[in-house]
Enzyme design. Structure first.
Site, PDB file in Angstrom:
ATOM      1  N   GLU A  92       3.142 -39.810  22.789  1.00  0.00           N
ATOM      2  CA  GLU A  92       1.692 -39.765  22.619  1.00  0.00           C
ATOM      3  C   GLU A  92       1.293 -38.868  21.458  1.00  0.00           C
ATOM      4  OE1 GLU A  92       1.022 -39.773  27.446  1.00  0.00           O
ATOM      5  OE2 GLU A  92       0.669 -37.972  26.273  1.00  0.00           O
ATOM      6  N   CYS A 138      10.473 -34.444  28.468  1.00  0.00           N
ATOM      7  CA  CYS A 138      10.741 -33.015  28.298  1.00  0.00           C
ATOM      8  C   CYS A 138      11.665 -32.568  29.422  1.00  0.00           C
ATOM      9  CB  CYS A 138       9.432 -32.215  28.357  1.00  0.00           C
ATOM     10  SG  CYS A 138       9.668 -30.443  28.059  1.00  0.00           S
ATOM     11  N   CYS A 142       8.242 -28.392  33.970  1.00  0.00           N
ATOM     12  CA  CYS A 142       7.072 -27.660  34.492  1.00  0.00           C
ATOM     13  C   CYS A 142       6.430 -28.515  35.585  1.00  0.00           C
ATOM     14  CB  CYS A 142       6.087 -27.339  33.382  1.00  0.00           C
ATOM     15  SG  CYS A 142       6.837 -26.320  32.095  1.00  0.00           S
ATOM     16  N   GLY A 194       6.943 -32.885  25.042  1.00  0.00           N
ATOM     17  CA  GLY A 194       8.179 -32.216  24.659  1.00  0.00           C
ATOM     18  C   GLY A 194       7.999 -30.749  24.346  1.00  0.00           C
ATOM     19  N   SER A 247       2.694 -20.868  26.111  1.00  0.00           N
ATOM     20  CA  SER A 247       2.134 -21.342  27.384  1.00  0.00           C
ATOM     21  C   SER A 247       2.583 -20.388  28.477  1.00  0.00           C
ATOM     22  CB  SER A 247       2.632 -22.755  27.673  1.00  0.00           C
ATOM     23  OG  SER A 247       2.173 -23.629  26.663  1.00  0.00           O
ATOM     24  N   HIS A 249       0.587 -19.251  31.564  1.00  0.00           N
ATOM     25  CA  HIS A 249       0.178 -19.854  32.847  1.00  0.00           C
ATOM     26  C   HIS A 249       0.244 -18.968  34.089  1.00  0.00           C
ATOM     27  CE1 HIS A 249       0.003 -23.453  30.531  1.00  0.00           C
ATOM     28  NE2 HIS A 249       1.282 -23.725  30.565  1.00  0.00           N
ATOM     29  N   CYS A 374      -1.155 -33.839  28.669  1.00  0.00           N
ATOM     30  CA  CYS A 374       0.200 -34.078  28.225  1.00  0.00           C
ATOM     31  C   CYS A 374       0.945 -35.089  29.094  1.00  0.00           C
ATOM     32  CB  CYS A 374       0.897 -32.725  28.298  1.00  0.00           C
ATOM     33  SG  CYS A 374       2.562 -32.725  27.758  1.00  0.00           S
TER      34      CYS A 374
HETATM   35  N1  SAH Z   1       6.015 -27.863  25.624  1.00  0.00           N
HETATM   36  C1  SAH Z   1       5.039 -27.106  24.937  1.00  0.00           C
HETATM   37  C2  SAH Z   1       4.019 -27.958  24.204  1.00  0.00           C
HETATM   38  C3  SAH Z   1       3.495 -29.189  24.906  1.00  0.00           C
HETATM   39  S1  SAH Z   1       2.525 -28.969  26.357  1.00  0.00           S
HETATM   40  C4  SAH Z   1       4.338 -26.151  25.864  1.00  0.00           C
HETATM   41  O1  SAH Z   1       4.516 -26.271  27.074  1.00  0.00           O
HETATM   42  O2  SAH Z   1       3.658 -25.264  25.358  1.00  0.00           O
HETATM   43  C5  SAH Z   1       0.960 -28.445  25.657  1.00  0.00           C
HETATM   44  C6  SAH Z   1       0.113 -27.616  26.599  1.00  0.00           C
HETATM   45  O3  SAH Z   1      -0.534 -28.430  27.585  1.00  0.00           O
HETATM   46  C7  SAH Z   1       0.883 -26.575  27.345  1.00  0.00           C
HETATM   47  O4  SAH Z   1       0.182 -25.356  27.335  1.00  0.00           O
HETATM   48  C8  SAH Z   1       0.922 -27.178  28.738  1.00  0.00           C
HETATM   49  O5  SAH Z   1       1.173 -26.204  29.677  1.00  0.00           O
HETATM   50  C9  SAH Z   1      -0.431 -27.805  28.845  1.00  0.00           C
HETATM   51  N2  SAH Z   1      -0.579 -28.808  29.900  1.00  0.00           N
HETATM   52  C10 SAH Z   1       0.284 -29.741  30.304  1.00  0.00           C
HETATM   53  N3  SAH Z   1      -0.236 -30.505  31.294  1.00  0.00           N
HETATM   54  C11 SAH Z   1      -1.477 -30.024  31.512  1.00  0.00           C
HETATM   55  C12 SAH Z   1      -2.527 -30.385  32.405  1.00  0.00           C
HETATM   56  N4  SAH Z   1      -2.390 -31.378  33.259  1.00  0.00           N
HETATM   57  N5  SAH Z   1      -3.695 -29.689  32.351  1.00  0.00           N
HETATM   58  C13 SAH Z   1      -3.851 -28.674  31.470  1.00  0.00           C
HETATM   59  N6  SAH Z   1      -2.892 -28.289  30.606  1.00  0.00           N
HETATM   60  C14 SAH Z   1      -1.717 -28.956  30.628  1.00  0.00           C
HETATM   61 FE1  SF4 Z   2       7.581 -29.607  28.730  1.00  0.00          FE
HETATM   62 FE2  SF4 Z   2       5.404 -28.250  27.866  1.00  0.00          FE
HETATM   63 FE3  SF4 Z   2       5.219 -30.088  29.843  1.00  0.00          FE
HETATM   64 FE4  SF4 Z   2       6.463 -27.786  30.312  1.00  0.00          FE
HETATM   65  S1  SF4 Z   2       4.297 -28.054  29.802  1.00  0.00           S
HETATM   66  S2  SF4 Z   2       7.211 -29.826  30.922  1.00  0.00           S
HETATM   67  S3  SF4 Z   2       7.456 -27.422  28.372  1.00  0.00           S
HETATM   68  S4  SF4 Z   2       5.789 -30.466  27.733  1.00  0.00           S
END
Ligand code: SAH
Ligand code: SF4
Length: 413
Positions: A92, A138, A142, A194, A247, A249, A374
């Site tokens: 995406e 990925c 998470c 990713g 990230s 969290h 994501c």
């Molecule tokens: N892997 C890297 C970059 C991609 S994810 C990372 O984790 O930083 C990009 C961001 O979107 C990250 O901060 C991730 O935690 C957040 N994210 C993923 N799914 C989400 C969701 N459903 N709601 C809000 N943020 C989300």
């Molecule tokens: Fe991968 Fe980022 Fe999603 Fe965690 S939040 S699974 S590191 S893409």
């Protein structure tokens, strides 16, 4: 196998042209198509001789990205694109337009949420930001993330990362929602599918290529990591000073272990030690992404802890805060069991972080109605019966899914 013409460097492009028996200036024309026009399809390179075009498209048949789905949200200000990769998987990319001067929190001396100069939403010229992927799937797992739940398929090549930016750039003028939006791409964020630092070669290769060949400044590029310490240490040593987002969290290891399994390898103290090294080496501020989930990480105790953890991070010399917290209300993802926080909880959390002195802003959800979090579009595309519309390139606006509730339309993810 070359996955994308953007995988080839200047020397390889020159060799390709020489092999075809063409004079060297053809390589410059080819480079102009790829870098200035951002056109990866040899058949569209109209000033190249027909024979060379045919030879290139035959040689690279099956390479490059194919636009598979396109969803429009936020009244045309958000576009979510699904690109199919050579070999069949898909990634995406999300294009987000920001109005000139718009979408900024109100500035007042008493407003602790003012984001400062690194606020990437709006600004005097507006912004058009593309969020790109570095891996199909990925491996980080998470528990709240659609991509993480899908698992890992493969790394993207440098060219496949760069080509997402090229493809979105060429589509952009047709997708522009109105005169208040920029007519060209201004920013690139590595925040799609990713973990960029789990694919360092493609991530840094692409960042350098975007800088050198597409002319993007390092400050227009942001890499987001889940907290891979070796990657952060490398970023500290990189000559290209892109923005770093981490990230986080959660503010304690037990909570973060549950959300971000890689925390068991690099717990919060080690992560912050690496970020401290990055700040010391680069004198740059770092964004900390914090997806707020109801009843999981949105309580006052977490907010205060987060403030205590991040307040000591200072930019050497100026002494200003080096951390900036970006709160992202969770974008609901089916099957994860997590839910977005209430508005009151977001406000409470924000105020508690701000009380520690650490700059904090809330990112309103973007593209809620179009699975813009994501990994959600790829997940939806794999599920039968979803109204995700395939769309021809360039036919940007109008027919995709829209955010159902106008109140949900705001900024980003
Ligand atoms: N892997 C890297 C970059 C991609 S994810 C990372 O984790 O930083 C990009 C961001 O979107 C990250 O901060 C991730 O935690 C957040 N994210 C993923 N799914 C989400 C969701 N459903 N709601 C809000 N943020 C989300
Ligand atoms: Fe991968 Fe980022 Fe999603 Fe965690 S939040 S699974 S590191 S893409």
């Amino acid at each position: 196998m070359t996955r994308s013409l953007y995988d080839l460097d200047a020397g390889q492009l020159a060799a390709l042209v020489a092999e075809a028996g063409e004079p060297p200036y053809r390589a410059r024309q080819l480079t102009h198509w790829l870098d200035t026009r951002r056109q990866p399809d040899p058949r569209a390179m109209t000033n190249l001789p027909r024979g060379l075009r045919a030879r290139l498209s035959e040689r690279f048949a099956g390479a490059g990205l194919t636009l598979d789905r396109h969803q429009v949200g936020d009244d045309g200000w958000t576009h979510k694109l699904l690109f199919r990769l050579p070999g069949g998987d898909a990634v995406e990319a999300v294009l987000m337009f920001y109005k000139r001067g718009g979408l900024r929190p109100p500035r007042s001396p008493r407003d602790p949420t003012v984001a400062g100069e690194e606020d990437w939403e709006g600004g005097p010229g507006g912004r058009a930001t593309v969020c790109i992927s570095t891996q199909a799937g990925c491996a980080m797992g998470c528990t709240f993330c659609a991509t993480g739940q899908f698992g890992f398929t493969r790394h993207l090549s440098v060219g496949e990362v760069v080509e997402q930016v090229a493809r979105v750039s060429t589509m952009l003028p047709a997708l522009r929602p109105g005169p208040g939006a920029p007519d060209h791409l201004t920013n690139v964020v590595f925040m799609g599918m990713g973990e960029p630092f789990a694919n360092q070669e493609a991530t840094w290769g692409a960042a350098h290529r975007l800088h050198q060949r597409f002319g993007l400044s390092a400050r227009a590029i942001t890499i987001s990591t889940v907290g891979l310490v070796p990657g952060i240490r490398r970023a500290a040593a990189e000559p290209l000073r892109v923005n770093l987002a981490v990230s986080i969290h959660a503010a304690d290891d037990a909570t973060r272990d549950r959300l971000v399994p890689v925390n068991r390898t690099w717990p919060i103290a080690e992560l912050l030690d690496a970020v401290g090294g990055y700040v010391a080496a680069t004198r740059r501020r770092v964004s900390f992404e914090y997806a707020l989930m109801a009843g999981v990480n949105d309580d006052l105790e977490q907010a205060r802890r987060l403030g205590r953890l991040l307040a000591p991070l200072r930019v050497p010399g100026s002494g200003g805060h080096a951390a900036h917290v970006n709160l992202i209300p969770y974008n609901p993802t089916p099957g994860t069991g997590y839910a977005p926080p209430s508005k009151a909880a977001v406000r409470r959390f924000r105020d508690a972080v701000a009380a520690s002195g650490v700059p904090v802003s809330v990112r309103a959800n973007r593209g809620v109605g179009i699975d813009a979090a994501c990994g959600q579009l790829r997940t939806a595309a794999g599920r039968p019966g979803r109204t995700v519309l395939p769309m021809a390139e360039g036919q940007g606006t109008g027919t995709g899914a829209r955010a159902a509730d106008p109140a949900e339309r705001g900024a980003r993810r």
